[in-house]
Design a protein around this motif. Structure first.
Motif, mmCIF file in Angstrom:
data_model
loop_
_atom_site.group_PDB
_atom_site.id
_atom_site.type_symbol
_atom_site.label_atom_id
_atom_site.label_comp_id
_atom_site.label_asym_id
_atom_site.label_seq_id
_atom_site.Cartn_x
_atom_site.Cartn_y
_atom_site.Cartn_z
ATOM 1 N N UNK A 84 -7.433 -0.128 -0.572
ATOM 2 C CA UNK A 84 -7.428 -1.003 0.601
ATOM 3 C C UNK A 84 -6.302 -2.036 0.475
ATOM 4 N N UNK A 85 -6.205 -2.670 -0.676
ATOM 5 C CA UNK A 85 -5.166 -3.671 -0.892
ATOM 6 C C UNK A 85 -4.066 -3.084 -1.778
ATOM 7 N N UNK A 90 -1.760 -4.336 -3.322
ATOM 8 C CA UNK A 90 -1.507 -5.113 -4.544
ATOM 9 C C UNK A 90 -2.327 -4.617 -5.725
ATOM 10 N N UNK A 91 -3.457 -3.950 -5.439
ATOM 11 C CA UNK A 91 -4.300 -3.431 -6.517
ATOM 12 C C UNK A 91 -3.705 -2.164 -7.122
ATOM 13 N N UNK A 149 4.015 -6.381 3.713
ATOM 14 C CA UNK A 149 2.705 -5.767 3.493
ATOM 15 C C UNK A 149 2.645 -4.369 4.103
ATOM 16 N N UNK A 150 3.208 -4.202 5.305
ATOM 17 C CA UNK A 150 3.142 -2.889 5.955
ATOM 18 C C UNK A 150 3.910 -1.843 5.145
ATOM 19 N N UNK A 192 4.561 -2.061 1.895
ATOM 20 C CA UNK A 192 3.875 -1.863 0.612
ATOM 21 C C UNK A 192 2.716 -0.887 0.760
ATOM 22 N N UNK A 242 -8.464 2.225 4.596
ATOM 23 C CA UNK A 242 -7.798 1.416 5.622
ATOM 24 C C UNK A 242 -6.265 1.527 5.593
ATOM 25 N N UNK A 298 -3.752 -0.863 7.987
ATOM 26 C CA UNK A 298 -3.612 -2.318 7.875
ATOM 27 C C UNK A 298 -2.142 -2.691 8.005
ATOM 28 N N UNK A 358 6.870 -3.965 13.201
ATOM 29 C CA UNK A 358 6.965 -4.351 11.794
ATOM 30 C C UNK A 358 8.371 -4.865 11.507
ATOM 31 N N UNK A 375 -1.382 -13.191 6.158
ATOM 32 C CA UNK A 375 -1.533 -11.790 6.519
ATOM 33 C C UNK A 375 -2.381 -11.039 5.486
ATOM 34 N N UNK A 376 -2.153 -11.315 4.209
ATOM 35 C CA UNK A 376 -2.961 -10.689 3.168
ATOM 36 C C UNK A 376 -3.942 -11.721 2.606
ATOM 37 N N UNK A 385 -2.174 -11.888 11.664
ATOM 38 C CA UNK A 385 -3.015 -10.678 11.672
ATOM 39 C C UNK A 385 -4.350 -10.903 10.973
ATOM 40 N N UNK A 424 -7.191 -7.777 10.649
ATOM 41 C CA UNK A 424 -6.776 -6.409 10.301
ATOM 42 C C UNK A 424 -7.818 -5.656 9.477
ATOM 43 N N UNK A 425 -8.692 -6.385 8.773
ATOM 44 C CA UNK A 425 -9.682 -5.689 7.945
ATOM 45 C C UNK A 425 -11.106 -5.925 8.436
#
Ligand SMILES: Nc1ncnc2c1ncn2[C@@H]1O[C@H](COP(=O)(O)OP(=O)(O)OP(=O)(O)O)[C@@H](O)[C@H]1O
Ligand SMILES: Nc1ncnc2c1ncn2[C@@H]1O[C@H](COP(=O)(O)OP(=O)(O)OP(=O)(O)O)[C@@H](O)[C@H]1O
Ligand SMILES: [Mg+2]
Ligand SMILES: [Mg+2]
Lengths: 266, 282
Positions: free
Chosen positions: A84-85, A87-88, A139-140, A142, A162, A165, B43, B94-95, B174, B177-178
C-alpha cells in the motif's frame, strides 16, 4: 486445485481482538478486487496470503503449499505483493537496482532479471529514468516503481494493495492496462482498491470485506447490485450505477460506455 | 457581506534544487476567506509544490530558487518561520506516513502534539481531540500506536491532527486517496462545513466528481502554470481539458457523449444536474 485456497482463516495482532474472523474462499484466474471499509482487514489478508503473517487459526494454500509450512522466500517465487505504501518497499538508491532486486532475489539470473526489469519499467512508463533515485520521485511515480519491481519477478500471482493511490487519469489507465495484460498472460491478479468505478471497469470478481468477514463475493455486476449491503460496509455503488438508479433505469449499468450505449439504443 | 482576501499569490516562481525546470511558473491568484478551492492537474503538474508553497515548506524546507510572494492572512510565508506559519495554515500531506511524528505512542498523543504549541487550556485541548477523533471515526483507536493503524486510518489521523488545530486556512494534498468511499464523502462534508464556518480550504485532488460537487472554484494547473481558475462548471466544460491530462466527472462524460448541455452551454458536472437533464429526456 485453485491458485489460492483459504480455509477458515482467523487472525489477530493482539490476543482477543480478531482482525480476520473466519474466511473461506478460493481464488482462481479471474481478476479479483477486494473492497471494504478502512480497517476491514484487507491489507492484513494479503499479507497472510504472502506468508508475511501466519494464521492464528485455519490454513492458506498457495499453489497447494500451506503458507504455515513454507518460508516467505519460498512463497515469493509464486506471489508478488505491491505494498500500500511504496515507502515500505523501496530501499535502493537507483531505480534499476530497486526493480532488479526482487527478480534476483527469487533466483532469476542477471540477464533475465535485467530483461524483465526493463520490460516492467516500460509497462509503467519509467524506462527512461532507470538511473534516478527512487526517493526523489513523486509519490505517484514511486508507486509505479513498486509496481514494476513486482512485475519484474514474473510471478504467477500478483497482488496490488491500492495501486491507484496518487495516480492521475493516465496513470489509472496504465494500471488498468497492466491488469489486463497480466490476465492475458494467465496470471491471477488480486487488487485491494477503494475506487469503485475503477473496479467496475477492470475486475470480473469482487469480494467485499467487512469487519474481518466476507460480506459479498461474486461477479462485479452482481456484487454492485447490493446497494444497502455495500453501505453497511462503508462502500458505494459506482457513480454511473448511482445515476442509472436515480433515473429508475432497470438495467444495472456500470460504466460510462455502457450508459452511453444503453441510452443510444433505448 | 465583506469578503476578505485571505491568500494572495503574486508571480510565484519556484525551482527545486538540482532541477532545471520551474515547478511553479509565474502563478498569481487570490482566494477569499471561507472559499473551498480545488486544485486539479495531472501528475507532476505542481499541485503538491503549490500546497507546500502555501505553508512555506517551499522554499524554507526544500530550498531551491524562489521568486514572487505568497501572503496568507497578511503573513509573507517565505519570510516567516515554518512553525509560525503552521499556526495559521495547516497542511495535510499527500503521504500520511510522512505526517506522523514517530515520537508519540498513541493516536491521542499524536493529535495532542500539534495542539501543545498553541497554548490552549487543558480542557479545551481534550475537547478538541475527542471531537476530531469522533469526527474521523478514530475514537476507538485512540490508545493505538499510530504505526499500527491501517492505511486509511492513518490518513484519517493526518487529517484529524490538522483540523484540531483550527487554523484559518487548511491545505489538503489528496487527503482521501486511501479512504473508503463513505469515509471520503464524509471528509468532503466535514471540510465543506468548516469552510461554511469561515475556514478557508485548499485541496489538491484527482477525484473530479467530488471536486465538482464541493468546491467553490477550481484551479487547473499544468506544467507549473495556472491554466484556469474558475467555477467548476466552467473549468470542466473546457473543450481542451483532456489535453491537460485531466478527466472530467463521470456525469460530465456521459452528458458530453450524449451532447447534453444547460442553457448556458455548460455540461452538467454533478449527479443531480445530470439527473435533472436526463430525466427530462427519458
Ligand atoms: N523534492 C523534489 N525535488 C525535485 N523535483 C521535485 C520534487 N518534488 C516534485 N518535483 C518536481 O516538481 C514538479 C511538480 O511536482 P508536484 O509533486 O508538485 O506535482 P503534483 O501535481 O503534486 O503531482 P502528483 O499528482 O503526482 O502528486 C514535477 O516535475 C516533479 O517531478
Ligand atoms: N501491526 C498492527 N498491529 C496492530 N493492529 C493492526 C496492525 N496493522 C493493522 N492493524 C489493525 O487491524 C485492522 C485491519 O487493518 P488492515 O491494515 O488490514 O485494514 P485495511 O482493510 O487494509 O484498511 P485500509 O483500507 O485503511 O488500508 C485495523 O483496525 C488496524 O488498526
Ligand atoms: Mg490497507
Ligand atoms: Mg502531488
Amino acid at each position: 486445485m485453485s491458485e489460492i485456497e483459504v480455509r477458515n482463516l482467523h487472525f489477530s495482532y493482539t490476543k482477543g481482538q480478531e482482525v480476520l474472523a473466519g474466511i473461506t474462499l478460493d481464488l482462481n484466474l479471474r481478476p479479483t478486487a477486494i473492497i471494504g471499509q478502512n480497517g476491514a482487514g484487507k491489507t492484513t489478508f494479503v499479507k497472510l496470503l504472502k506468508g508475511l503473517l501466519k494464521p492464528t487459526e485455519g490454513d492458506i494454500f498457495v499453489k497447494g503449499y500451506n503458507t504455515k509450512e513454507k518460508s516467505v522466500a519460498f512463497l515469493a517465487r509464486y506471489m508478488g505483493l505491491v505494498f500500500q505504501n511504496p515507502n515500505d518497499q523501496i530501499f535502493k538508491s537507483k531505480l534499476i537496482d530497486e526493480v532488479m532486486f526482487g527478480p534476483l532475489n527469487i533466483g532469476q539470473d542477471e540477464k533475465t532479471a535485467k530483461r524483465n526489469s526493463l520490460e516492467a519499467l516500460d509497462l509503467v512508463g519509467l524506462r527512461n529514468r532507470i538511473n534516478e533515485n527512487p526517493y526523489d520521485l513523486s509519490l505517484s511515480d514511486r508507486k509505479l516503481v513498486s509496481i514494476a519491481s513486482i512485475l519484474a519477478m514474473d510471478t504467477d500471482i500478483v497482488v496490488f494493495d491500492e495501486p491507484t493511490i496518487a495516480q492521475d487519469y493516465r496513470g489509472k489507465e496504465k494500471i488498468k492496462d497492466i491488469i489486463r495484460y497480466l490476465k492475458d498472460k494467465g496470471k491471477l491478479v488480486i487488487t485491494i482498491i477503494h475506487d469503485m468505478d475503477f473496479v467496475a471497469e477492470t475486475f470480473e470478481r469482487v469480494i467485499v470485506f467487512n469487519r474481518g468477514k466476507v460480506l459479498l463475493d461474486g461477479d462485479t455486476r452482481f456484487v454492485y447490485s447490493y446497494r444497502d449491503k455495500l453501505r453497511t460496509a462503508s462502500l458505494e455503488q459506482p457513480y454511473v450505477m448511482q445515476l442509472a438508479q436515480k433515473l429508475h433505469i432497470g438495467t444495472p449499468l456500470l460504466t460510462v460506455d455502457e450508459f452511453t450505449d444503453w441510452f443510444n439504443k433505448r | 457581506m465583506f469578503f476578505m482576501k485571505i491568500i494572495t499569490v503574486e508571480h510565484l516562481k519556484y525551482k527545486y534544487p538540482l532541477s532545471d525546470k520551474l515547478a511553479l511558473d509565474d502563478i498569481s491568484f487570490e482566494i477569499e476567506q471561507g472559499e473551498f478551492i480545488g486544485i486539479i492537474g495531472q501528475n507532476g503538474a505542481g499541485k503538491s509544490t503549490l500546497c507546500q508553497a502555501l505553508v512555506g515548506l517551499v522554499p524554507n524546507f526544500y530550498k531551491g530558487s524562489y521568486g514572487g510572494t505568497v501572503l496568507v492572512n497578511g503573513i509573507n510565508v517565505s519570510k516567516t518561520e515554518v512553525s509560525e506559519v503552521a499556526s495559521h495554515v495547516g497542511l495535510v500531506f499527500q503521504n500520511p506516513f510522512n505526517q506522523i511524528t514517530g515520537s508519540k505512542l498513541t493516536v491521542y498523543e499524536e493529535v495532542a502534539f500539534g495542539l501543545e504549541n498553541l497554548g490552549l487550556p487543558v480542557e479545551e485541548m481534550k475537547r478538541r481531540i475527542d471531537n476530531v477523533l469522533n469526527l474521523l471515526g478514530l475514537y476507538e483507536f485512540r490508545d493505538k500506536n499510530p504505526f499500527d493503524l491501517s492505511g486509511g486510518q492513518m490518513q484519517r489521523l493526518a487529517i484529524a491532527g490538522i483540523i484540531a488545530m483550527q487554523p484559518e486556512v487548511i491545505v489538503l494534498d489528496e487527503p482521501t486517496s486511501q479512504l473508503d468511499p463513505q469515509g471520503s464523502e464524509e471528509v468532503f462534508r466535514v471540510v465543506q462545513r468548516l469552510s461554511e464556518q469561515g475556514m478557508t480550504i485548499v485541496m489538491a485532488e484527482h477525484k473530479m466528481e467530488k471536486i465538482a460537487a464541493y468546491s467553490d472554484r477550481v484551479m487547473l494547473l499544468h506544467d507549473g502554470k495556472l491554466i484556469d481558475f474558475d467555477i467548476p462548471k466552467k473549468v470542466f466544460s473546457r473543450e481542451d481539458i483532456e489535453e491537460y491530462g485531466v478527466i472530467t466527472p463521470v456525469y460530465t462524460r456521459i452528458c458530453k457523449n450524449l451532447d447534453i448541455k444547460d442553457e448556458n452551454g455548460f455540461y452538467p458536472i454533478t449527479i443531480d444536474e445530470a439527473h435533472e437533464r436526463l430525466e427530462k429526456i427519458l
